[in-house]
Design a protein around this motif. Structure first.
Motif, PDB file in Angstrom:
ATOM      1  N   UNK A   1       0.823  -1.210   0.000  1.00 13.94           N
ATOM      2  CA  UNK A   1       0.000   0.000   0.000  1.00 13.94           C
ATOM      3  C   UNK A   1       0.858   1.261   0.000  1.00 13.94           C
ATOM      4  N   UNK A   2       1.933   1.249   0.785  1.00 14.33           N
ATOM      5  CA  UNK A   2       2.777   2.429   0.951  1.00 14.33           C
ATOM      6  C   UNK A   2       3.755   2.600  -0.210  1.00 14.33           C
ATOM      7  N   UNK A   3       4.251   1.488  -0.749  1.00 18.29           N
ATOM      8  CA  UNK A   3       5.312   1.514  -1.756  1.00 18.29           C
ATOM      9  C   UNK A   3       5.100   2.463  -2.912  1.00 18.29           C
ATOM     10  N   UNK A   4       3.906   2.495  -3.552  1.00 21.83           N
ATOM     11  CA  UNK A   4       3.725   3.375  -4.710  1.00 21.83           C
ATOM     12  C   UNK A   4       3.947   4.858  -4.404  1.00 21.83           C
ATOM     13  N   UNK A   5       3.762   5.260  -3.153  1.00 21.74           N
ATOM     14  CA  UNK A   5       3.913   6.672  -2.797  1.00 21.74           C
ATOM     15  C   UNK A   5       5.378   7.083  -2.656  1.00 21.74           C
ATOM     16  N   UNK A   6       6.280   6.101  -2.587  1.00 26.57           N
ATOM     17  CA  UNK A   6       7.712   6.404  -2.507  1.00 26.57           C
ATOM     18  C   UNK A   6       8.362   6.436  -3.876  1.00 26.57           C
ATOM     19  N   UNK A   7       7.679   5.901  -4.892  1.00 29.93           N
ATOM     20  CA  UNK A   7       8.261   5.860  -6.226  1.00 29.93           C
ATOM     21  C   UNK A   7       9.554   5.063  -6.235  1.00 29.93           C
ATOM     22  N   UNK A   8      10.585   5.628  -6.866  1.00 29.51           N
ATOM     23  CA  UNK A   8      11.884   4.935  -6.927  1.00 29.51           C
ATOM     24  C   UNK A   8      12.879   5.511  -5.925  1.00 29.51           C
ATOM     25  N   UNK A   9      12.370   6.184  -4.891  1.00 33.47           N
ATOM     26  CA  UNK A   9      13.263   6.786  -3.894  1.00 33.47           C
ATOM     27  C   UNK A   9      14.061   5.729  -3.145  1.00 33.47           C
ATOM     28  N   UNK A  10      13.491   4.558  -2.965  1.00 33.38           N
ATOM     29  CA  UNK A  10      14.131   3.477  -2.216  1.00 33.38           C
ATOM     30  C   UNK A  10      13.854   2.154  -2.926  1.00 33.38           C
ATOM     31  N   UNK A  11      14.851   1.268  -3.017  1.00 34.63           N
ATOM     32  CA  UNK A  11      14.592  -0.054  -3.596  1.00 34.63           C
ATOM     33  C   UNK A  11      13.484  -0.769  -2.823  1.00 34.63           C
ATOM     34  N   UNK A  12      12.625  -1.489  -3.546  1.00 36.51           N
ATOM     35  CA  UNK A  12      11.472  -2.119  -2.909  1.00 36.51           C
ATOM     36  C   UNK A  12      11.882  -3.141  -1.843  1.00 36.51           C
ATOM     37  N   UNK A  13      12.975  -3.875  -2.056  1.00 39.55           N
ATOM     38  CA  UNK A  13      13.388  -4.845  -1.040  1.00 39.55           C
ATOM     39  C   UNK A  13      13.852  -4.152   0.242  1.00 39.55           C
ATOM     40  N   UNK A  14      14.483  -2.970   0.099  1.00 37.83           N
ATOM     41  CA  UNK A  14      14.891  -2.198   1.273  1.00 37.83           C
ATOM     42  C   UNK A  14      13.672  -1.683   2.028  1.00 37.83           C
ATOM     43  N   UNK A  15      12.657  -1.196   1.281  1.00 33.50           N
ATOM     44  CA  UNK A  15      11.422  -0.749   1.920  1.00 33.50           C
ATOM     45  C   UNK A  15      10.754  -1.897   2.662  1.00 33.50           C
ATOM     46  N   UNK A  16      10.736  -3.082   2.049  1.00 36.35           N
ATOM     47  CA  UNK A  16      10.119  -4.239   2.698  1.00 36.35           C
ATOM     48  C   UNK A  16      10.795  -4.535   4.030  1.00 36.35           C
ATOM     49  N   UNK A  17      12.136  -4.439   4.081  1.00 36.93           N
ATOM     50  CA  UNK A  17      12.851  -4.685   5.339  1.00 36.93           C
ATOM     51  C   UNK A  17      12.516  -3.628   6.383  1.00 36.93           C
TER      52      UNK A  17
END
Length: 453
Positions: free
Chosen positions: A58-74
């Motif tokens: 849910x949150x990921x799309x609002x960050x765009x490419x600012x952070x790698x998705x695997x890093x956000x998941x952690x």
């Protein structure tokens, strides 16, 4: 993902600008230029995910490419693994088709933990990447400050400055703020009530004061605070049958942050039929929804000081949404509110808000009666703020067939008991004066060694 200001159309900002600041350069609030939409099929795929995985989606799309998705998941998993409940935000049924959503299992026992625990980790990531330091500044009636302290205390590269009012706070809330021994947390008592404290903080953050470090707000003017709330709206709605079934929410509120998150969740595709605005005796939002007149007024003392708000910060974001993103109109309205202390929307604009929102103002006596009523009926104990939301739900719900989810924003056992309040020399007292605040913060910016910077 690009962001815009609620007051100036056209100019866009990155997620980094939004995270590492407070207000937009024109004094407005940051909002996403476009809200991502999830189809019913996409929502169904989220239904049985653990809380942290759903939150990442849910949150990921609002960050765009600012952070790698695997890093956000952690980071998201780390954010919520410290909550006391494995469900993070469990539901408890209190009546037929009525549930309490427990948002108090975080470190500070308040719903603000969702936003501030996430924000602290995103700020830490940004500071590490950029090799910089930051001042985290905000004001509190009690709960938000306690959550900010839990989130940022001891963090290298960060000084946390917590403003609280001298009037209107309970001793229990004051003890919670002053019970930290961390050197990077500075408590400042402002002579006045919460409205004075909020105006002073706003003037400082908007004032263009030069500091050697970024100024970041820990209040819900910072978009990340609102963004994190999306997680529990989606999680609870999916638990109770969405997207095949509509749901409703009742939200105890002061600054309208969680309610605006509910509005955004609906724009993203979550089938929310109704959002109930539950206020205490400081009923500016309730009065607006009933009469289309929004006024700043003197704050009344209550037993729920975290809700003692005269002008709700996120009301500006709601305006921007119902005015179809017309920054010029929002800027004019906010100028009128500053000058005259009151505004009205056009009738069709106000009706846009009324289509989704209902409201109720609940005084202290009614809140405590609701605590008793719920306990007698179900053996379940709620806090005064949660009781306000429950009473508003029972009075204002539109349909008994639609699940009503009442946000439990504070733990029922929270008090100052058992907390050792440090001596008052750990708290700086200042008059309600911008010059005094600037002087204190400038001195703190110079004295960095003792602040873990």
């Amino acid at each position: 993902m690009k962001y815009v200001s609620t007051r100036t159309p056209g100019k866009t900002f990155s997620f980094s600008n939004v995270l590492m600041g407070a207000y937009a350069p024109d004094g407005g609030l940051f909002v996403p230029a476009k809200v991502p939409h999830l189809t019913a099929q996409e929502l169904s795929r989220l239904e049985w995910l653990p809380f942290h995985e759903l939150a990442c989606h849910v949150i990921g799309p609002f960050l765009g490419d600012w952070m790698p998705r695997d890093q956000l998941a952690r980071i998201v998993e780390e954010t919520f693994c410290g909550f006391k409940s494995r469900a993070v935000a469990p539901l408890y049924q209190t009546a037929t088709n009525e549930w309490v959503l427990e948002l108090f299992h975080g470190p500070a026992g308040v719903y603000q933990d969702f936003g501030l625990q996430l924000m602290s980790r995103l700020v830490d990531y940004a500071l590490s990447k950029e090799g910089t330091e930051a001042l985290i500044v905000g004001c509190t009636g009690g709960d938000t400050g306690a959550a900010a302290i839990k989130a940022f205390n001891g963090m290298r590269g960060v000084t946390v400055i917590v403003l609280h009012p001298s009037r209107g706070m309970t001793q229990a809330h004051r003890r919670r703020l002053l019970s930290t021994g961390q050197a990077n947390v500075i408590n400042i008592e402002v002579d006045g009530d919460y409205a004075d404290c909020h105006r002073l903080c706003e003037r400082f953050l908007k004032g263009g004061h030069r500091t050697s470090k970024p100024l970041i707000s820990f209040n819900s003017v910072n978009w990340v605070r609102v963004l994190a709330h999306l997680s529990f709206f989606f999680y609870s709605a999916l638990q109770l049958g969405a997207p095949k079934r509509e749901v409703a929410f009742s939200v105890p509120t002061g600054n309208f942050g969680a309610l605006y998150a509910g509005y955004v969740a609906r724009e993203m595709g979550l089938p929310i039929r109704q959002l109930i605005v539950a206020t205490n005796a400081n009923a500016g939002l309730h009065d607006f929804l009933q009469s289309n007149l929004y006024c700043s007024s003197e704050i009344r003392a209550t037993q729920t000081p975290c809700m003692n708000v005269s002008v709700a910060s996120n009301f500006e974001r709601l305006q921007w949404s119902v005015l179809n993103g017309c920054g010029t109109k929002v800027a004019r309205n906010m100028e009128l509110l500053e000058e005259d202390g009151r505004i009205q929307l056009e009738q069709n604009e106000w009706l846009q808000a009324r289509k989704l929102f209902d409201s109720l103002a609940v005084n202290d006596a009614q809140a405590f009666n609701s605590i008793h009523e719920v306990f007698v009926q179900s053996g379940y104990r709620v806090s005064a703020t949660t009781a306000i939301g429950l009473r508003a739900a029972r009075v204002s719900r539109r349909s008994l067939l639609i699940p009503m989810i009442c946000l439990a924003t504070t733990h029922p056992s929270i008090s100052g008991a058992g907390l050792q309040c440090l001596s008052d020399d750990r708290c700086i007292s200042i008059p309600n004066d911008i010059g005094a605040l600037v002087q204190v913060i400038e001195s703190l910016s110079i004295d960095t060694e003792s602040r873990l910077l």
